[in-house]
Scaffold this motif. Structure first.
Motif, mmCIF file in Angstrom:
data_model
loop_
_atom_site.group_PDB
_atom_site.id
_atom_site.type_symbol
_atom_site.label_atom_id
_atom_site.label_comp_id
_atom_site.label_asym_id
_atom_site.label_seq_id
_atom_site.Cartn_x
_atom_site.Cartn_y
_atom_site.Cartn_z
ATOM 1 N N GLY A 1 -6.082 1.045 -1.158
ATOM 2 C CA GLY A 1 -6.183 2.499 -1.100
ATOM 3 C C GLY A 1 -5.752 3.214 -2.356
ATOM 4 O O GLY A 1 -5.691 4.447 -2.388
ATOM 5 N N CYS A 2 -5.448 2.487 -3.413
ATOM 6 C CA CYS A 2 -5.028 3.084 -4.680
ATOM 7 C C CYS A 2 -6.288 3.438 -5.472
ATOM 8 O O CYS A 2 -6.934 2.578 -6.062
ATOM 9 C CB CYS A 2 -4.141 2.087 -5.433
ATOM 10 N N ARG A 3 -6.649 4.732 -5.466
ATOM 11 C CA ARG A 3 -7.943 5.171 -5.991
ATOM 12 C C ARG A 3 -7.942 5.552 -7.465
ATOM 13 O O ARG A 3 -8.983 5.566 -8.098
ATOM 14 C CB ARG A 3 -8.446 6.367 -5.180
ATOM 15 N N HIS A 4 -6.815 5.900 -8.009
ATOM 16 C CA HIS A 4 -6.725 6.363 -9.396
ATOM 17 C C HIS A 4 -5.891 5.353 -10.187
ATOM 18 O O HIS A 4 -4.679 5.290 -10.016
ATOM 19 C CB HIS A 4 -6.089 7.751 -9.467
ATOM 20 N N ASN A 5 -6.532 4.581 -11.055
ATOM 21 C CA ASN A 5 -5.857 3.492 -11.763
ATOM 22 C C ASN A 5 -6.104 3.605 -13.257
ATOM 23 O O ASN A 5 -7.247 3.738 -13.692
ATOM 24 C CB ASN A 5 -6.362 2.147 -11.235
ATOM 25 N N GLN B 1 3.572 2.986 -9.663
ATOM 26 C CA GLN B 1 2.624 3.448 -8.646
ATOM 27 C C GLN B 1 3.162 4.758 -8.088
ATOM 28 O O GLN B 1 4.346 4.900 -7.827
ATOM 29 C CB GLN B 1 2.484 2.430 -7.515
ATOM 30 N N GLY C 1 2.562 7.832 -5.101
ATOM 31 C CA GLY C 1 1.906 8.083 -3.819
ATOM 32 C C GLY C 1 2.145 9.462 -3.308
ATOM 33 O O GLY C 1 2.879 10.241 -3.784
ATOM 34 N N GLY D 1 0.803 -1.227 0.000
ATOM 35 C CA GLY D 1 0.000 0.000 0.000
ATOM 36 C C GLY D 1 0.826 1.262 0.000
ATOM 37 O O GLY D 1 2.022 1.244 -0.284
ATOM 38 N N TYR E 1 0.054 3.933 -1.935
ATOM 39 C CA TYR E 1 -0.029 4.590 -3.233
ATOM 40 C C TYR E 1 -1.456 5.061 -3.479
ATOM 41 O O TYR E 1 -2.405 4.404 -3.090
ATOM 42 C CB TYR E 1 0.379 3.628 -4.357
ATOM 43 N N GLU E 2 -1.595 6.192 -4.153
ATOM 44 C CA GLU E 2 -2.913 6.713 -4.501
ATOM 45 C C GLU E 2 -3.248 6.493 -5.965
ATOM 46 O O GLU E 2 -4.402 6.559 -6.351
ATOM 47 C CB GLU E 2 -2.982 8.208 -4.189
ATOM 48 N N ALA E 3 -2.231 6.239 -6.806
ATOM 49 C CA ALA E 3 -2.465 6.093 -8.239
ATOM 50 C C ALA E 3 -1.553 5.025 -8.824
ATOM 51 O O ALA E 3 -0.454 4.798 -8.334
ATOM 52 C CB ALA E 3 -2.222 7.422 -8.945
ATOM 53 N N SER E 4 -2.041 4.363 -9.876
ATOM 54 C CA SER E 4 -1.210 3.404 -10.609
ATOM 55 C C SER E 4 -1.385 3.647 -12.103
ATOM 56 O O SER E 4 -2.444 4.089 -12.555
ATOM 57 C CB SER E 4 -1.602 1.963 -10.268
#
Length: 80
Positions: free
Chosen positions: A43-47, A78, A80, A14, A16-19
């Protein structure tokens, strides 16, 4: 020689907010049912997935002309 890295272990850690995944081809049901679920639960919301237009069409079962053209080698990042 570098050590092998498991993408599932990196996701599990975990933080990270985006991948961003770029690839030539992919099995989109696997991405949605396995990777995306794990990313969101960590918790990665933007993929975002970027893949070859023709391979994406094959995976979705649509005509390649219906998709935007993007040609890239496979990468996983990723942020963050």
């Amino acid at each position: 020689m570098s050590e092998a890295v498991s993408i599932l272990e990196v996701i599990k850690r975990g933080g990270y907010e985006a991948s961003l995944i770029t690839t030539y081809n992919a099995t989109l049901p696997f991405y949605e049912e396995v990777l995306l679920r794990k990313l969101v639960s960590a918790g990665c919301r933007h993929n975002v997935v970027l893949m070859d237009r023709q391979q994406c069409a094959v995976s979705w079962g649509v005509k390649p002309l219906d998709l935007v053209r993007l040609d890239m080698p496979t990468r996983f990042c990723q942020l963050g």
